[in-house]
Design a protein around this motif. Sequence first.
Motif, PDB file in Angstrom:
ATOM      1  N   PRO A 108       0.814  -1.220   0.000  1.00 21.27           N
ATOM      2  CA  PRO A 108       0.000   0.000   0.000  1.00 21.27           C
ATOM      3  C   PRO A 108       0.847   1.270   0.000  1.00 21.27           C
ATOM      4  O   PRO A 108       1.882   1.345   0.666  1.00 21.27           O
ATOM      5  CB  PRO A 108      -0.811  -0.112   1.297  1.00 21.27           C
ATOM      6  N   VAL A 109       0.396   2.243  -0.756  1.00 21.44           N
ATOM      7  CA  VAL A 109       0.925   3.607  -0.697  1.00 21.44           C
ATOM      8  C   VAL A 109      -0.233   4.494  -0.286  1.00 21.44           C
ATOM      9  O   VAL A 109      -1.318   4.420  -0.867  1.00 21.44           O
ATOM     10  CB  VAL A 109       1.482   4.060  -2.065  1.00 21.44           C
ATOM     11  N   LYS A 110      -0.034   5.311   0.732  1.00 20.47           N
ATOM     12  CA  LYS A 110      -1.101   6.178   1.220  1.00 20.47           C
ATOM     13  C   LYS A 110      -0.862   7.625   0.784  1.00 20.47           C
ATOM     14  O   LYS A 110       0.283   8.041   0.578  1.00 20.47           O
ATOM     15  CB  LYS A 110      -1.194   6.111   2.753  1.00 20.47           C
ATOM     16  N   ILE A 111      -1.945   8.357   0.667  1.00 17.48           N
ATOM     17  CA  ILE A 111      -1.869   9.783   0.371  1.00 17.48           C
ATOM     18  C   ILE A 111      -2.555  10.550   1.500  1.00 17.48           C
ATOM     19  O   ILE A 111      -3.707  10.268   1.840  1.00 17.48           O
ATOM     20  CB  ILE A 111      -2.536  10.134  -0.967  1.00 17.48           C
ATOM     21  N   ARG A 112      -1.825  11.480   2.085  1.00 15.92           N
ATOM     22  CA  ARG A 112      -2.419  12.397   3.054  1.00 15.92           C
ATOM     23  C   ARG A 112      -2.522  13.768   2.390  1.00 15.92           C
ATOM     24  O   ARG A 112      -1.516  14.369   2.011  1.00 15.92           O
ATOM     25  CB  ARG A 112      -1.577  12.506   4.329  1.00 15.92           C
ATOM     26  N   PHE A 113      -3.745  14.248   2.256  1.00 18.97           N
ATOM     27  CA  PHE A 113      -3.981  15.572   1.684  1.00 18.97           C
ATOM     28  C   PHE A 113      -3.799  16.618   2.782  1.00 18.97           C
ATOM     29  O   PHE A 113      -4.601  16.681   3.713  1.00 18.97           O
ATOM     30  CB  PHE A 113      -5.389  15.671   1.104  1.00 18.97           C
ATOM     31  N   CYS A 114      -2.772  17.432   2.670  1.00 15.67           N
ATOM     32  CA  CYS A 114      -2.457  18.404   3.715  1.00 15.67           C
ATOM     33  C   CYS A 114      -2.963  19.789   3.320  1.00 15.67           C
ATOM     34  O   CYS A 114      -2.422  20.423   2.406  1.00 15.67           O
ATOM     35  CB  CYS A 114      -0.953  18.458   3.951  1.00 15.67           C
ATOM     36  N   ASP A 115      -4.001  20.229   4.011  1.00 16.07           N
ATOM     37  CA  ASP A 115      -4.505  21.585   3.824  1.00 16.07           C
ATOM     38  C   ASP A 115      -3.672  22.497   4.719  1.00 16.07           C
ATOM     39  O   ASP A 115      -4.136  22.982   5.757  1.00 16.07           O
ATOM     40  CB  ASP A 115      -5.987  21.638   4.188  1.00 16.07           C
ATOM     41  N   THR A 116      -2.439  22.716   4.313  1.00 13.99           N
ATOM     42  CA  THR A 116      -1.413  23.304   5.154  1.00 13.99           C
ATOM     43  C   THR A 116      -1.776  24.688   5.671  1.00 13.99           C
ATOM     44  O   THR A 116      -1.431  25.048   6.798  1.00 13.99           O
ATOM     45  CB  THR A 116      -0.091  23.366   4.368  1.00 13.99           C
ATOM     46  N   MET A 117      -2.487  25.470   4.872  1.00 16.52           N
ATOM     47  CA  MET A 117      -2.825  26.834   5.260  1.00 16.52           C
ATOM     48  C   MET A 117      -4.315  27.014   5.554  1.00 16.52           C
ATOM     49  O   MET A 117      -4.786  28.134   5.728  1.00 16.52           O
ATOM     50  CB  MET A 117      -2.415  27.805   4.139  1.00 16.52           C
ATOM     51  N   GLY A 118      -5.045  25.909   5.596  1.00 11.97           N
ATOM     52  CA  GLY A 118      -6.462  25.989   5.918  1.00 11.97           C
ATOM     53  C   GLY A 118      -7.320  26.601   4.828  1.00 11.97           C
ATOM     54  O   GLY A 118      -8.410  27.124   5.099  1.00 11.97           O
ATOM     55  N   TYR A 119      -6.863  26.527   3.568  1.00 12.07           N
ATOM     56  CA  TYR A 119      -7.594  27.134   2.459  1.00 12.07           C
ATOM     57  C   TYR A 119      -8.762  26.283   1.953  1.00 12.07           C
ATOM     58  O   TYR A 119      -9.596  26.761   1.180  1.00 12.07           O
ATOM     59  CB  TYR A 119      -6.663  27.388   1.271  1.00 12.07           C
ATOM     60  N   GLY A 120      -8.837  25.023   2.343  1.00 14.15           N
ATOM     61  CA  GLY A 120      -9.894  24.150   1.854  1.00 14.15           C
ATOM     62  C   GLY A 120     -11.279  24.665   2.221  1.00 14.15           C
ATOM     63  O   GLY A 120     -11.470  25.298   3.270  1.00 14.15           O
ATOM     64  N   VAL A 121     -12.253  24.394   1.343  1.00 14.09           N
ATOM     65  CA  VAL A 121     -13.641  24.786   1.620  1.00 14.09           C
ATOM     66  C   VAL A 121     -14.557  23.590   1.362  1.00 14.09           C
ATOM     67  O   VAL A 121     -14.296  22.774   0.479  1.00 14.09           O
ATOM     68  CB  VAL A 121     -14.092  25.990   0.754  1.00 14.09           C
ATOM     69  N   PRO A 122     -15.648  23.490   2.122  1.00 16.91           N
ATOM     70  CA  PRO A 122     -16.554  22.338   1.978  1.00 16.91           C
ATOM     71  C   PRO A 122     -17.710  22.584   1.022  1.00 16.91           C
ATOM     72  O   PRO A 122     -18.556  21.722   0.864  1.00 16.91           O
ATOM     73  CB  PRO A 122     -17.091  22.179   3.411  1.00 16.91           C
ATOM     74  N   TYR A 123     -17.740  23.734   0.363  1.00 19.15           N
ATOM     75  CA  TYR A 123     -18.918  24.140  -0.397  1.00 19.15           C
ATOM     76  C   TYR A 123     -19.085  23.351  -1.696  1.00 19.15           C
ATOM     77  O   TYR A 123     -18.138  23.256  -2.490  1.00 19.15           O
ATOM     78  CB  TYR A 123     -18.841  25.626  -0.755  1.00 19.15           C
ATOM     79  N   PRO A 124     -20.273  22.808  -1.962  1.00 21.04           N
ATOM     80  CA  PRO A 124     -20.524  22.169  -3.256  1.00 21.04           C
ATOM     81  C   PRO A 124     -20.365  23.183  -4.392  1.00 21.04           C
ATOM     82  O   PRO A 124     -20.799  24.330  -4.280  1.00 21.04           O
ATOM     83  CB  PRO A 124     -21.983  21.700  -3.148  1.00 21.04           C
ATOM     84  N   GLY A 125     -19.723  22.768  -5.464  1.00 22.97           N
ATOM     85  CA  GLY A 125     -19.564  23.637  -6.620  1.00 22.97           C
ATOM     86  C   GLY A 125     -18.395  24.584  -6.543  1.00 22.97           C
ATOM     87  O   GLY A 125     -18.186  25.384  -7.461  1.00 22.97           O
ATOM     88  N   ALA A 126     -17.591  24.539  -5.464  1.00 23.49           N
ATOM     89  CA  ALA A 126     -16.397  25.381  -5.378  1.00 23.49           C
ATOM     90  C   ALA A 126     -15.330  24.831  -6.322  1.00 23.49           C
ATOM     91  O   ALA A 126     -15.283  23.640  -6.621  1.00 23.49           O
ATOM     92  CB  ALA A 126     -15.874  25.423  -3.952  1.00 23.49           C
TER      93      ALA A 126
END
Length: 450
Positions: free
Chosen positions: A210-228
């Motif tokens: 297995p190879v895993k991927i951790r998505f790092c939102d390092t600066m907190g820019y991620g948004v949960p909004y549909p359609g973004a």
Amino acid sequence: MLELRRYQYSLQDVEEPNLYRDNFNYDEVPKVTFNYRQVPMNVPEEIWITDTTFRDGQQSRAPYTVDQIVKLYEMMHRLGGPNGKIRQCEFFLYSETDRKAIDACRDLGFEFPEITGWIRATKEDFKLVKEMGLKECGILVSCSDYHIFNKLQKTRRQAIEGYLEIVEAALEMGITPRCHFEDVTRADFYGCVVPFATELKHLMDKYQIPVKIRFCDTMGYGVPYPGATLPRSVGGIIYGVNHFAQFPSELLEWHGHNDFYKAVVNASTAWLYGCSAVNTSLLGIGERTGNTPLEAMVMEYASLRGTLDGMDPTVITEIAEFYEKELNYKLPPRTPFVGRDFNVTRAGIHADGVAKDEEIYNIFNTGKILNRPLSVEVNKNSGLAGVAYWLNQSLRLPDGKKINKNDPEAAILKEWVDKQYEGGRMTFISEEEMESAVKKLLPDFAKYMR
């Protein structure tokens, strides 16, 4: 449905960095843009929590001692329960203290949380992984052009080829690499992220490890909004790598920061759109505004699944008390679930409602779930109801001895409270002051004090 599965996204080795200036003008608050493209929810069959208290969490506070790490690790084990819902715990490998702590936690013999490491993407660092004999290790693989061009001073191809070399070295030694896609919410998704993930999938297929991927939102820019739009859309990131690079959910993990107050909702969104693991730290302690709080995701898990699956949330209260009493860490009093005031009511009208039915003003049975019964704080606004409730709750008066707001004992203590504010006092009255007043004014109740 017949679904197209052959997607080919090649690395775009651009000459100039893509800094997404439409979203990120450094002199303005980052913008959230929309293209109205929505991706389907795809909650994995199993979801879980991982922890980075002893890695990312230690980057923003004084280092823990070995004994402190062992105690916190033991509490995490109990909190996660027999089903291992707190699946892994991540450690630095660089200092002697870190390595001693890993050995001491291993000696406890717990299956969960599994102990994993973290290194930079260098062969020199990888020697530490071999020496410690870890089965899995995180590898920092910065993927935005901010990092690749401006920090590493490389091209995308140079960076990705270097990362793949380290990942392959891990696989050759039978170690599961966990690739930390640093700054993914500012990375060129189709020009860099998906092609890199596709190459990792090829290596995983080649070595059958297995190879895993951790998505790092390092600066907190991620948004949960549909359609973004990407790269800020949390759902889009998870769906894209899951769908276009064919990475299964159980190998995907979300690591968020709270710079824009979205750490918890982004982590939950990652679960909802196909990420099995969310990475957290105790009390959210981490870089700048901190990481996703572990205790918050315990509650999110219970909310989304309708069960705690064996987790013991009363340990959350133990952890908070340990930080305050043993580590001298001052928790903001209004912090949900762990702050001193999170389930304290002050208004007299609220106390009156609580006396009739605490469910009116308490989020859930905090006494049962967190071992933190609802309480009232006495001040100038408490009224007779607030004073009566304080007596019943703080002294734990037995049935037959409980009083209501119309009893003379409540009036006597309320008169004393009012006098405390006649001279202009603005602060609340402490437990110690209230207990002293009870001893003096209501001696028959003093025997109920703990």
